[in-house]
Design an enzyme around this catalytic site. Structure first.
Site, mmCIF file in Angstrom:
data_model
loop_
_atom_site.group_PDB
_atom_site.id
_atom_site.type_symbol
_atom_site.label_atom_id
_atom_site.label_comp_id
_atom_site.label_asym_id
_atom_site.label_seq_id
_atom_site.Cartn_x
_atom_site.Cartn_y
_atom_site.Cartn_z
ATOM 1 N N LYS A 165 0.850 -1.204 0.000
ATOM 2 C CA LYS A 165 0.000 0.000 0.000
ATOM 3 C C LYS A 165 0.882 1.249 0.000
ATOM 4 O O LYS A 165 0.653 2.197 -0.769
ATOM 5 C CB LYS A 165 -0.902 0.013 1.247
ATOM 6 C CG LYS A 165 -2.053 -0.983 1.157
ATOM 7 C CD LYS A 165 -2.772 -1.176 2.483
ATOM 8 C CE LYS A 165 -3.763 -2.320 2.381
ATOM 9 N NZ LYS A 165 -4.450 -2.657 3.611
ATOM 10 N N GLN B 242 -4.809 -1.251 9.614
ATOM 11 C CA GLN B 242 -4.734 -2.602 9.032
ATOM 12 C C GLN B 242 -5.345 -3.629 9.986
ATOM 13 O O GLN B 242 -5.021 -3.662 11.176
ATOM 14 C CB GLN B 242 -3.261 -2.949 8.729
ATOM 15 C CG GLN B 242 -3.047 -4.291 8.049
ATOM 16 C CD GLN B 242 -3.644 -4.367 6.647
ATOM 17 O OE1 GLN B 242 -3.737 -3.367 5.935
ATOM 18 N NE2 GLN B 242 -4.072 -5.551 6.249
ATOM 19 N N ASP C 283 -11.147 3.120 3.941
ATOM 20 C CA ASP C 283 -11.543 1.704 3.942
ATOM 21 C C ASP C 283 -13.054 1.554 3.785
ATOM 22 O O ASP C 283 -13.543 0.458 3.488
ATOM 23 C CB ASP C 283 -11.154 1.070 5.289
ATOM 24 C CG ASP C 283 -9.959 0.136 5.190
ATOM 25 O OD1 ASP C 283 -9.739 -0.439 4.116
ATOM 26 O OD2 ASP C 283 -9.265 -0.024 6.213
HETATM 27 N N1 GUN Z 1 -7.207 -6.637 6.211
HETATM 28 C C1 GUN Z 1 -7.615 -7.392 5.181
HETATM 29 N N2 GUN Z 1 -8.283 -6.647 4.264
HETATM 30 C C2 GUN Z 1 -8.294 -5.377 4.747
HETATM 31 C C3 GUN Z 1 -8.816 -4.157 4.249
HETATM 32 O O1 GUN Z 1 -9.437 -4.072 3.190
HETATM 33 N N3 GUN Z 1 -8.616 -3.078 5.046
HETATM 34 C C4 GUN Z 1 -7.946 -3.140 6.238
HETATM 35 N N4 GUN Z 1 -7.815 -2.019 6.934
HETATM 36 N N5 GUN Z 1 -7.452 -4.265 6.713
HETATM 37 C C5 GUN Z 1 -7.613 -5.379 5.974
#
Ligand code: GUN
Length: 299
Positions: free
Chosen positions: A53, A97, A120
């Site tokens: 990311k 995350q 998100d």
């Molecule tokens: N962990 C797995 N997928 C995601 C996501 O789309 N966003 C976040 N913040 N954590 C994750």
């Protein structure tokens, strides 16, 4: 002959557009989109996702910062950091995350993120907007990426098509169902307690699988000619003598499913890169809103 949907290529196409729009926003308004990612602990899969990311944000021309917190961080510490980021004018998107360590309640922490910075799309305000068909919220990145792939194949109107989503998570299954409903598809949400799962899956013109169990959906569960969107990214031991001890597989048995399906996403290189591209799109959107300009659409 099956068509393997190239998520990497589609994500690259979106990222190219994001790069250009980012440069334009900087030139016209002096604003560089800023993304803050918070990661707690050292889960190897989460570390890999966060690193990509970060890399992708920089490639788009964003300001990108990762806050790495200790595995034993308390909820108050995390909430304090989120509040600081909410107030930071250089940060337009905040992502925590998941999964989080046991001492932290994900639901309560997520609600502290400003809905305007919730790239998100997990804040109740954004969840509610999606559920009610209000289009100015943030849409969760994985379902948004999956929808883009489905739209490229089937167009905008899925009237008459039967979609089965396997998985009922807040991150994928539920938002995916809302997005698909808006396109007139008929939706079934199946999950770990569904009986006769193979038969339910076999009814799908479009199948979305997001349960996080390696290759649980078998090739002979797939309806001939179906579109298969495999959201799973599972780390399994690689065969002996492989260079890497870990191999990535989806929730669908790819080889066998490819014989029956018309379109299928691979793992890796399918939904994964699309998730990251949609996170970049949401961050650009947040920055455009902050600048008071219309955000570009990514379809
Ligand atoms: N962990 C797995 N997928 C995601 C996501 O789309 N966003 C976040 N913040 N954590 C994750």
């Amino acid at each position: 002959m099956v068509e393997v949907i190239n998520g990497k290529k589609l994500a690259e196409e979106i990222t190219g557009k994001i790069k250009a729009e980012t440069a334009r926003l900087l030139e016209t308004h002096g604003i560089r989109p800023g993304l803050a990612v918070i990661i707690i602990g050292d889960d190897p899969a989460s570390q890999i996702y966060v690193a990509s990311k970060n890399r992708e944000a920089e490639r788009c021309g964003f300001f990108s910062i990762t806050h790495q917190l200790e595995a034993n961080t308390c909820e108050d510490n995390l909430i304090h950091l989120i509040q600081e980021l909410n107030d930071d004018p250089f940060i337009h998107g905040i992502l925590v995350q998941l999964p989080l360590p046991k001492q932290i309640r994900a639901e309560s922490v997520i609600q502290v993120i400003s809905p305007n910075k919730d790239v998100d799309g997990f804040h109740y305000i954004n969840v509610g907007k999606l559920a009610t068909g209000t289009h100015d919220g943030f849409i969760p990145c994985t379902p948004a990426g999956g929808m883009m792939m489905i739209r490229r194949i089937h167009g905008d109107d899925l009237s008459g098509l039967d979609v089965v989503i396997v998985g009922r998570s807040n991150i994928v299954g539920k938002p995916m169902a809302n997005l698909l409903l808006a396109t007139n598809a008929t939706i079934t949400i199946a999950h770990s307690r569904t009986s006769e799962l193979p038969d339910v899956v076999r009814s799908a013109d479009i199948l979305v699988v997001a349960i996080g169990q390696p290759e649980i959906v078998k090739g002979d569960w797939i309806k001939p000619g179906a579109t298969v969107i495999d959201v799973g990214i599972n780390r399994v031991p690689a065969p002996k003598n492989s260079k890497n001890p870990i191999r990535l597989v989806g929730d669908v048995e790819f080889e066998m499913a490819s014989i029956v399906a018309k379109n299928i996403t691979p793992v890796p290189g399918g939904v994964g890169p699309m998730t990251i591209a949609m996170l970049m799109a949401n961050t650009l959107k947040a920055a455009c809103r902050f600048a008071g300009v219309t955000a570009p659409e990514f379809r």
